[in-house]
Enzyme design. Structure first.
Site, PDB file in Angstrom:
ATOM      1  N   HIS A  90       0.831  -1.186   0.000  1.00  0.00           N
ATOM      2  CA  HIS A  90       0.000   0.000   0.000  1.00  0.00           C
ATOM      3  C   HIS A  90       0.877   1.252   0.000  1.00  0.00           C
ATOM      4  O   HIS A  90       1.809   1.346   0.800  1.00  0.00           O
ATOM      5  CB  HIS A  90      -0.921   0.029   1.221  1.00  0.00           C
ATOM      6  CG  HIS A  90      -1.950   1.095   1.151  1.00  0.00           C
ATOM      7  ND1 HIS A  90      -3.177   0.918   0.532  1.00  0.00           N
ATOM      8  CD2 HIS A  90      -1.934   2.367   1.581  1.00  0.00           C
ATOM      9  CE1 HIS A  90      -3.864   2.039   0.599  1.00  0.00           C
ATOM     10  NE2 HIS A  90      -3.132   2.933   1.235  1.00  0.00           N
TER      11      HIS A  90
ATOM     12  N   TYR B 268      -7.958  10.352   5.040  1.00  0.00           N
ATOM     13  CA  TYR B 268      -7.937  11.292   6.156  1.00  0.00           C
ATOM     14  C   TYR B 268      -8.889  12.435   5.818  1.00  0.00           C
ATOM     15  O   TYR B 268      -8.641  13.189   4.876  1.00  0.00           O
ATOM     16  CB  TYR B 268      -6.532  11.853   6.377  1.00  0.00           C
ATOM     17  CG  TYR B 268      -5.496  10.829   6.759  1.00  0.00           C
ATOM     18  CD1 TYR B 268      -5.481  10.262   8.039  1.00  0.00           C
ATOM     19  CD2 TYR B 268      -4.508  10.432   5.850  1.00  0.00           C
ATOM     20  CE1 TYR B 268      -4.518   9.329   8.395  1.00  0.00           C
ATOM     21  CE2 TYR B 268      -3.541   9.506   6.205  1.00  0.00           C
ATOM     22  CZ  TYR B 268      -3.561   8.960   7.478  1.00  0.00           C
ATOM     23  OH  TYR B 268      -2.599   8.033   7.829  1.00  0.00           O
TER      24      TYR B 268
ATOM     25  N   PRO C 211      -2.193   6.813  17.613  1.00  0.00           N
ATOM     26  CA  PRO C 211      -2.335   6.027  16.371  1.00  0.00           C
ATOM     27  C   PRO C 211      -2.398   6.872  15.112  1.00  0.00           C
ATOM     28  O   PRO C 211      -2.617   6.328  14.036  1.00  0.00           O
ATOM     29  CB  PRO C 211      -3.650   5.271  16.600  1.00  0.00           C
ATOM     30  CG  PRO C 211      -4.431   6.160  17.506  1.00  0.00           C
ATOM     31  CD  PRO C 211      -3.420   6.814  18.415  1.00  0.00           C
TER      32      PRO C 211
ATOM     33  N   LYS D  47       2.689   4.159  14.059  1.00  0.00           N
ATOM     34  CA  LYS D  47       4.087   3.889  14.419  1.00  0.00           C
ATOM     35  C   LYS D  47       4.247   2.854  15.529  1.00  0.00           C
ATOM     36  O   LYS D  47       5.332   2.315  15.719  1.00  0.00           O
ATOM     37  CB  LYS D  47       4.764   5.189  14.886  1.00  0.00           C
ATOM     38  CG  LYS D  47       4.788   6.306  13.858  1.00  0.00           C
ATOM     39  CD  LYS D  47       5.687   5.986  12.699  1.00  0.00           C
ATOM     40  CE  LYS D  47       5.824   7.185  11.769  1.00  0.00           C
ATOM     41  NZ  LYS D  47       6.583   6.861  10.544  1.00  0.00           N
TER      42      LYS D  47
ATOM     43  N   TYR E  84       6.346   9.448   7.170  1.00  0.00           N
ATOM     44  CA  TYR E  84       5.123   8.661   7.261  1.00  0.00           C
ATOM     45  C   TYR E  84       5.446   7.170   7.272  1.00  0.00           C
ATOM     46  O   TYR E  84       4.854   6.399   8.034  1.00  0.00           O
ATOM     47  CB  TYR E  84       4.241   9.006   6.072  1.00  0.00           C
ATOM     48  CG  TYR E  84       2.842   8.448   6.084  1.00  0.00           C
ATOM     49  CD1 TYR E  84       1.992   8.634   7.177  1.00  0.00           C
ATOM     50  CD2 TYR E  84       2.346   7.754   4.991  1.00  0.00           C
ATOM     51  CE1 TYR E  84       0.699   8.138   7.157  1.00  0.00           C
ATOM     52  CE2 TYR E  84       1.055   7.260   4.963  1.00  0.00           C
ATOM     53  CZ  TYR E  84       0.238   7.452   6.059  1.00  0.00           C
ATOM     54  OH  TYR E  84      -1.053   6.957   6.046  1.00  0.00           O
TER      55      TYR E  84
END
Length: 410
Positions: A83, A213, A305, A309, A407
């Site tokens: 992904h 998001y 979250p 990570k 990221y």
């Protein structure tokens, strides 16, 4: 000493006692077993619960490399999904970032944590690893010296004690490892971000081919695929909201509104099979070593979250600790263990910084002294700053490369 006492002493001792059978504990156990280090894992829950508790599902490239390096990635490679795209939505429009083509050109693998844990557990047991389920660690004692012990209690309430040379606390922020630290032994850095999420697991196919998001006046919403049949959603809710306070109909209506379903396409809905309320917090302890006791994973530092990570840091820290314990026990080299805390904290703080940046990107910052009476109340000034951050992420290649590197990276 009687023969039964001798047998119990041998059975209830190991060079390394590992507390917790999550990703950190199981990676550590597998690596120590492969290196010929005597270890045991003590886990409070039953095996079925360990293998079915749903957690994070995004593995960074660095994590995949660690698993591959140690022969632990077979299930991931067979069933995981690559992904590399995320999509940001606002009340006005949307934009996508193919982060696999930005920064260092790395991507995530989508692989539910319960499947990774099952893989690691099966591998550990197949190799002859010792694990005690339904054995709760109560306290770690004498870790200032070289022979620490762990007081335990089994499912029937019977007490016991394990003897070790080292103890690895992989048992989370509320586990025995943290609880056993005396007052003044650590410095705790903590931040409550004044943001609450309703975490949802839906028996529904993903509605986006990307991580979604949504930045909306009513609050954040998130979409994260877990499998072709299951999707993780997040909804920002007022602090104090109970997991069951919102009906399924209200949840799907709110997700559709914040994710802009009317403009960008309908959501594929289904039964909500899991709910949890998450108050976004950051928490780090320093140092991570206390004599013979080491903190790993969530026991070392809790991360929100917002940037996926937590599990990735846990696996990284487990590999670093495994190298250190192997050097100390097999080669009488204490150097790597001496560097464990500082080495891991450098990664932890970098991840915390990016996580904080993501929180401020996705949520309005509450006004100083103001009550959070709505889902996403904040000052107009902070709102415009957030809009500016999103515009920079949309249009600046430099900003996009920075985002992609942080990221995915650790």
């Amino acid at each position: 000493m009687t023969e039964s006492q001798k047998a119990r002493t041998v059975r209830d001792s190991a060079d390394v006692v590992i507390l917790g059978a999550g990703p950190a504990g199981l990676v550590l156990g597998n690596l120590l077993r492969a290196a010929g280090v005597d270890c045991v894992i003590l886990e409070r829950a039953a095996r079925e619960h360990v293998q079915t508790r749903a957690r994070a599902g995004y593995l960074a490239q660095h994590t995949v490399r660690i698993l591959e390096r140690h022969g632990l990635a077979e299930g991931l490679r067979r069933r995981g999904q690559e992904h590399g795209v995320c999509e940001f939505r606002t009340a006005d429009d949307r934009f996508r970032l193919d982060y696999s083509l930005l920064g260092k050109g790395e991507q995530h693998w989508v692989y539910p944590q319960q499947e990774l844990v099952t893989d690691l557990l099966n591998r550990y047991l197949t190799a002859g690893g010792r694990i005690c389920f339904e054995t709760g660690a109560e306290a770690v004692r004498d870790f200032a010296g070289t022979r620490p012990t762990v007081d335990v209690r089994d499912a029937d309430g019977r007490p016991g004690r394990w003897h070790a040379r080292y103890v690895a606390g992989c048992d989370g922020r509320h586990g025995a490892a943290r609880r056993s630290l005396p007052a003044g032994a650590v410095r705790r850095y903590h931040r409550d971000h004044a943001v609450t999420w309703l975490g949802l697991l839906a028996q529904a196919p993903p509605s986006l081919d990307a991580v979604g998001y949504a930045v909306h006046p009513r609050g954040f919403a998130g979409h994260m695929a877990r499998s072709p049949e299951v999707t993780r959603y997040y909804l920002q809710v007022p602090r104090g909201t109970a997991p069951g306070a919102w009906s399924g109909e209200r949840i799907w209506d709110e997700l559709a509104l914040r994710l802009g379903a009317a403009a960008h396409g309908p959501l594929r809905s289904g039964p909500i099979v899991q709910r949890a309320v998450v108050d976004l917090e950051s928490d780090v302890l320093e140092p991570l070593r206390h004599g013979s006791l080491f903190l790993v994973g969530d026991a070392a530092g809790l991360i929100s979250p917002s940037a996926a990570k937590g599990a990735n840091l846990a696996v990284l820290e487990a590999e670093i600790l495994a190298d250190g314990l192997t050097a100390a026990l097999r080669h009488s080299d204490p150097g790597p263990l001496d560097r464990y805390s500082a080495q891991c904290l450098a990664y932890i703080w970098r991840a915390q910084e990016f996580s904080h940046w993501m929180i401020r990107l996705l949520h309005a910052e509450p006004e100083a002294g103001g009550a959070q009476d709505g889902a996403d109340g904040g000052s107009p000034f902070q709102d415009r700053l957030r809009h500016s951050r999103l515009q920079a992420l949309r249009s600046s290649r430099t900003q996009q490369d920075w985002f992609a590197e942080n990221y995915v990276g650790l």
